[in-house]
Scaffold this motif. Sequence first.
Motif, PDB file in Angstrom:
ATOM      1  N   PHE B 172       0.826  -1.212   0.000  1.00 14.82           N
ATOM      2  CA  PHE B 172       0.000   0.000   0.000  1.00 14.82           C
ATOM      3  C   PHE B 172       0.863   1.266   0.000  1.00 14.82           C
ATOM      4  CE2 PHE B 172      -3.260  -2.942   2.007  1.00 14.82           C
ATOM      5  CZ  PHE B 172      -3.973  -3.110   0.825  1.00 14.82           C
ATOM      6  N   ALA B 173       1.969   1.215   0.701  1.00 15.50           N
ATOM      7  CA  ALA B 173       2.869   2.379   0.687  1.00 15.50           C
ATOM      8  C   ALA B 173       3.413   2.592  -0.728  1.00 15.50           C
ATOM      9  CB  ALA B 173       4.009   2.177   1.680  1.00 15.50           C
ATOM     10  N   ASP B 174       3.822   1.508  -1.360  1.00 17.25           N
ATOM     11  CA  ASP B 174       4.333   1.606  -2.733  1.00 17.25           C
ATOM     12  C   ASP B 174       3.265   2.163  -3.676  1.00 17.25           C
ATOM     13  OD1 ASP B 174       6.727   0.601  -1.900  1.00 17.25           O
ATOM     14  OD2 ASP B 174       6.437  -1.414  -2.728  1.00 17.25           O
ATOM     15  N   ALA B 175       2.012   1.806  -3.401  1.00 12.22           N
ATOM     16  CA  ALA B 175       0.921   2.258  -4.271  1.00 12.22           C
ATOM     17  C   ALA B 175       0.545   3.715  -4.023  1.00 12.22           C
ATOM     18  CB  ALA B 175      -0.299   1.360  -4.083  1.00 12.22           C
ATOM     19  N   GLY B 176       1.099   4.303  -2.967  1.00 18.67           N
ATOM     20  CA  GLY B 176       0.851   5.727  -2.748  1.00 18.67           C
ATOM     21  C   GLY B 176       0.156   6.091  -1.447  1.00 18.67           C
ATOM     22  N   ALA B 177      -0.114   5.115  -0.575  1.00 19.27           N
ATOM     23  CA  ALA B 177      -0.706   5.465   0.720  1.00 19.27           C
ATOM     24  C   ALA B 177       0.282   6.317   1.506  1.00 19.27           C
ATOM     25  CB  ALA B 177      -1.067   4.205   1.510  1.00 19.27           C
ATOM     26  N   ALA B 178      -0.202   7.449   2.034  1.00 19.18           N
ATOM     27  CA  ALA B 178       0.683   8.341   2.796  1.00 19.18           C
ATOM     28  C   ALA B 178       0.939   7.810   4.198  1.00 19.18           C
ATOM     29  CB  ALA B 178       0.055   9.730   2.880  1.00 19.18           C
ATOM     30  N   GLY B 179      -0.018   7.020   4.682  1.00 20.59           N
ATOM     31  CA  GLY B 179       0.125   6.515   6.043  1.00 20.59           C
ATOM     32  C   GLY B 179      -0.454   5.124   6.191  1.00 20.59           C
ATOM     33  N   ILE B 180       0.050   4.414   7.187  1.00 14.67           N
ATOM     34  CA  ILE B 180      -0.448   3.082   7.541  1.00 14.67           C
ATOM     35  C   ILE B 180      -0.723   3.087   9.040  1.00 14.67           C
ATOM     36  CG2 ILE B 180       0.112   0.611   7.735  1.00 14.67           C
ATOM     37  CD1 ILE B 180      -0.005   1.302   4.837  1.00 14.67           C
ATOM     38  N   THR B 181      -1.873   2.520   9.423  1.00 10.56           N
ATOM     39  CA  THR B 181      -2.160   2.335  10.848  1.00 10.56           C
ATOM     40  C   THR B 181      -2.083   0.849  11.172  1.00 10.56           C
ATOM     41  OG1 THR B 181      -3.615   4.261  10.843  1.00 10.56           O
ATOM     42  CG2 THR B 181      -3.825   2.738  12.703  1.00 10.56           C
ATOM     43  N   LEU B 182      -1.284   0.531  12.161  1.00  6.95           N
ATOM     44  CA  LEU B 182      -1.194  -0.855  12.643  1.00  6.95           C
ATOM     45  C   LEU B 182      -2.189  -1.000  13.788  1.00  6.95           C
ATOM     46  CD1 LEU B 182       2.706  -1.378  12.658  1.00  6.95           C
ATOM     47  CD2 LEU B 182       1.063  -1.903  10.821  1.00  6.95           C
ATOM     48  N   CYS B 183      -3.211  -1.839  13.573  1.00  9.09           N
ATOM     49  CA  CYS B 183      -4.327  -1.918  14.517  1.00  9.09           C
ATOM     50  C   CYS B 183      -4.285  -3.201  15.350  1.00  9.09           C
ATOM     51  CB  CYS B 183      -5.659  -1.882  13.771  1.00  9.09           C
ATOM     52  SG  CYS B 183      -5.914  -0.377  12.820  1.00  9.09           S
ATOM     53  N   ASP B 184      -4.389  -2.985  16.650  1.00 16.27           N
ATOM     54  CA  ASP B 184      -4.538  -4.110  17.577  1.00 16.27           C
ATOM     55  C   ASP B 184      -6.037  -4.273  17.834  1.00 16.27           C
ATOM     56  OD1 ASP B 184      -4.095  -6.091  19.411  1.00 16.27           O
ATOM     57  OD2 ASP B 184      -3.788  -4.690  21.067  1.00 16.27           O
ATOM     58  N   THR B 185      -6.703  -4.854  16.874  1.00 13.89           N
ATOM     59  CA  THR B 185      -8.164  -4.816  16.775  1.00 13.89           C
ATOM     60  C   THR B 185      -8.881  -5.346  18.009  1.00 13.89           C
ATOM     61  OG1 THR B 185      -7.824  -5.110  14.420  1.00 13.89           O
ATOM     62  CG2 THR B 185     -10.065  -5.479  15.253  1.00 13.89           C
ATOM     63  N   THR B 186      -8.335  -6.404  18.610  1.00 18.21           N
ATOM     64  CA  THR B 186      -9.022  -6.996  19.763  1.00 18.21           C
ATOM     65  C   THR B 186      -8.128  -7.059  21.003  1.00 18.21           C
ATOM     66  OG1 THR B 186      -8.430  -9.239  19.046  1.00 18.21           O
ATOM     67  CG2 THR B 186     -10.540  -8.365  18.291  1.00 18.21           C
ATOM     68  N   GLY B 187      -7.121  -6.191  21.041  1.00 17.44           N
ATOM     69  CA  GLY B 187      -6.318  -6.107  22.267  1.00 17.44           C
ATOM     70  C   GLY B 187      -5.456  -7.315  22.508  1.00 17.44           C
ATOM     71  N   MET B 188      -4.772  -7.798  21.481  1.00 22.31           N
ATOM     72  CA  MET B 188      -3.879  -8.945  21.628  1.00 22.31           C
ATOM     73  C   MET B 188      -2.413  -8.536  21.657  1.00 22.31           C
ATOM     74  SD  MET B 188      -5.918 -11.574  19.043  1.00 22.31           S
ATOM     75  CE  MET B 188      -4.834 -12.979  19.301  1.00 22.31           C
ATOM     76  N   ALA B 189      -2.130  -7.267  21.419  1.00 14.39           N
ATOM     77  CA  ALA B 189      -0.736  -6.797  21.362  1.00 14.39           C
ATOM     78  C   ALA B 189      -0.116  -6.769  22.750  1.00 14.39           C
ATOM     79  CB  ALA B 189      -0.685  -5.402  20.754  1.00 14.39           C
ATOM     80  N   TYR B 190       1.196  -6.955  22.785  1.00 17.95           N
ATOM     81  CA  TYR B 190       1.933  -6.805  24.047  1.00 17.95           C
ATOM     82  C   TYR B 190       3.193  -5.996  23.772  1.00 17.95           C
ATOM     83  CZ  TYR B 190       4.273 -10.999  22.195  1.00 17.95           C
ATOM     84  OH  TYR B 190       4.924 -11.907  21.389  1.00 17.95           O
ATOM     85  N   PRO B 191       3.767  -5.377  24.815  1.00 18.94           N
ATOM     86  CA  PRO B 191       4.762  -4.319  24.597  1.00 18.94           C
ATOM     87  C   PRO B 191       5.979  -4.710  23.750  1.00 18.94           C
ATOM     88  CG  PRO B 191       3.935  -4.179  26.827  1.00 18.94           C
ATOM     89  CD  PRO B 191       3.335  -5.429  26.243  1.00 18.94           C
ATOM     90  N   THR B 192       6.586  -5.861  24.015  1.00 19.63           N
ATOM     91  CA  THR B 192       7.786  -6.194  23.234  1.00 19.63           C
ATOM     92  C   THR B 192       7.426  -6.433  21.768  1.00 19.63           C
ATOM     93  OG1 THR B 192       7.539  -8.472  24.052  1.00 19.63           O
ATOM     94  CG2 THR B 192       9.174  -7.092  25.153  1.00 19.63           C
ATOM     95  N   GLN B 193       6.243  -7.005  21.537  1.00 21.27           N
ATOM     96  CA  GLN B 193       5.773  -7.224  20.162  1.00 21.27           C
ATOM     97  C   GLN B 193       5.539  -5.891  19.455  1.00 21.27           C
ATOM     98  OE1 GLN B 193       1.653  -8.312  20.025  1.00 21.27           O
ATOM     99  NE2 GLN B 193       1.873  -9.653  18.249  1.00 21.27           N
ATOM    100  N   VAL B 194       4.887  -4.964  20.150  1.00 20.84           N
ATOM    101  CA  VAL B 194       4.609  -3.652  19.565  1.00 20.84           C
ATOM    102  C   VAL B 194       5.912  -2.942  19.218  1.00 20.84           C
ATOM    103  CG1 VAL B 194       3.708  -1.341  20.095  1.00 20.84           C
ATOM    104  CG2 VAL B 194       2.379  -3.387  20.693  1.00 20.84           C
ATOM    105  N   ALA B 195       6.858  -2.955  20.153  1.00 19.29           N
ATOM    106  CA  ALA B 195       8.125  -2.269  19.900  1.00 19.29           C
ATOM    107  C   ALA B 195       8.847  -2.895  18.706  1.00 19.29           C
ATOM    108  CB  ALA B 195       9.013  -2.320  21.146  1.00 19.29           C
ATOM    109  N   ALA B 196       8.869  -4.225  18.648  1.00 20.35           N
ATOM    110  CA  ALA B 196       9.596  -4.897  17.563  1.00 20.35           C
ATOM    111  C   ALA B 196       8.975  -4.575  16.204  1.00 20.35           C
ATOM    112  CB  ALA B 196       9.613  -6.409  17.805  1.00 20.35           C
ATOM    113  N   LEU B 197       7.644  -4.633  16.127  1.00 19.95           N
ATOM    114  CA  LEU B 197       6.998  -4.391  14.832  1.00 19.95           C
ATOM    115  C   LEU B 197       7.109  -2.916  14.433  1.00 19.95           C
ATOM    116  CD1 LEU B 197       5.521  -5.478  12.419  1.00 19.95           C
ATOM    117  CD2 LEU B 197       3.363  -5.267  13.674  1.00 19.95           C
TER     118      LEU B 197
END
Lengths: 322, 322
Positions: B172-197
């Motif tokens: 999507f970035a290559d296609a011209g999207a100015a921004g991307i939102t990384l969504c933790d849709t159902t609250g499964m993210a944890y801090p080390t995972q978020v930082a790494a990604l």
Amino acid sequence: MSAATKLRGPARVEINEVAPRDGLQIEPLVVPTDAKVAFLDALSACGFARIEATSLTSARAIPALADAEALMHRMQRHPGVRYTALVPNLRGLERALSCRPDEVNLVMSVSETHNRANLRMTRQQSQDQLLAMIDAAGAAGVPVNVSLSTVFGCPFEAEVETAAVMALATRFADAGAAGITLCDTTGMAYPTQVAALCAQFQSALPDTGLTIHLHNTRGMGLANAVAAWQTGVTRFDAAAGGLGGCPYAPGASGNVSTEDLVHMFDCMGVETGVDLGALLDVVAGMPALVGRDIHSQLLSAGPRLRTHQPPAWLAEHFAGQP
Amino acid sequence: MSAATKLRGPARVEINEVAPRDGLQIEPLVVPTDAKVAFLDALSACGFARIEATSLTSARAIPALADAEALMHRMQRHPGVRYTALVPNLRGLERALSCRPDEVNLVMSVSETHNRANLRMTRQQSQDQLLAMIDAAGAAGVPVNVSLSTVFGCPFEAEVETAAVMALATRFADAGAAGITLCDTTGMAYPTQVAALCAQFQSALPDTGLTIHLHNTRGMGLANAVAAWQTGVTRFDAAAGGLGGCPYAPGASGNVSTEDLVHMFDCMGVETGVDLGALLDVVAGMPALVGRDIHSQLLSAGPRLRTHQPPAWLAEHFAGQP
């Protein structure tokens, strides 16, 4: 800004479960001793490093903990768990020593007003008393931890000076306290503050066991835990079901809930020794224990990899598609 | 372990307020347009960098947002606020463009099952459609952001591959999207995972605006926000009052609440541009807006330096003492 690559911290942490003392002491319902013993025994089976079982305090001041000795004698001690008891004064220490705690926990506030309101003593009186108790416990061969309240802010005085925290911590460490707990009594701590103070503490007192005691009053409980962990902190107080609170800060919610904390460390690959499934079983029984609803986010949502069935219409809707 | 000295991150962040869209879309009560306009105008006065005002979606699918065009036309646009609208398909994009959004936000899930359940399309169909929408929006001169759902885990499929996230983001970035939102849709993210990604994303796509969208389902919302901030992330979605959720993850609570997030950044000295007092006034009015209680921790407890009166007996008890 160049991106940091990783959050880092210790591979293993220890959880000190404080719900039996810090939680039950302010519950409106006085939990019968039989139920408390069963609660403690169930917690003991979860794998905690420490459990603060009760407080040897005045039955008049805290009727909910009037059965302290009976509880300490009746609970089953699991190998690997250190059982601690809060002790407010020399009389309480005598009572505690008769119960063979693995450790005693003393408490005073860093801020004058909170110390007076919570302990009915001036800071100087508290400090003198704690020093005498450290001596007496040392003579009895029982290790002492000192919990410092209002370290990250006071509900009466607002900001608390870091220098005052470090002066008290150093005084008690010098006097022989094996550990110090930095308590965010009413949930005023924030991550950069926690990291800065924990780093300063570990640098100044590298041989004193540092525990951090967090509340989730303003949603920052786990954020503060990660901040502390990033500076090397390995000991965390927490209360099953997020029990606890502070009578002097209306609207303040309770301690960081143990299940949320253990789950987060599990996700991050940090060992706690606690069996989350067993702990959630205990938390599920807590509404019956305290006679009110317990709002446990993790119990409601389940661990992060709990999956759900897709909606029933999905298979038919996409029939024949890859 | 040597103690880290400080938590570091950007000095200034931007908050994207998503309650008007992401929150109101799943409220059982359909909020009247007049009340929505007043809500949006009150939010606009708080100082947000972005507000996701509504979604140009099918009124049949989401009756709560059937007044999208009327809302976009009636709301007052504040200078300094970028007004975005979620757009699910090409028809929605046409409708959106007639409303002069400052930006449009497209959405698809990284996991196949969630994409099918939430959008009733395969991932391939969604991807093709999003690419066509990026082209069409580009032709109209409107910047595009793409929100990727289930980035940190899927309630149906459990773990989600980082490679799949990065492949879609890059496409999507290559296609011209100015921004991307990384969504933790159902609250499964944890801090080390978020930082790494987040670190990986910023390293791979340094010119693409990265927003992080967090839920507080398992208590880690603010911990994940700090983790992202530590890697340099400056854009955060949040919903006033913690509105929102996901119909496919029973028990899941809503978005990170804006007031908790702004308050935390305020505490840490990180500028958000948002007036917390004005925001808390808006949150205080939200139960009337949505016709149900809103559990806002910060509204209950107040900002951290809100002080309380000491108990009345204190002065007398300590009369004559220093």
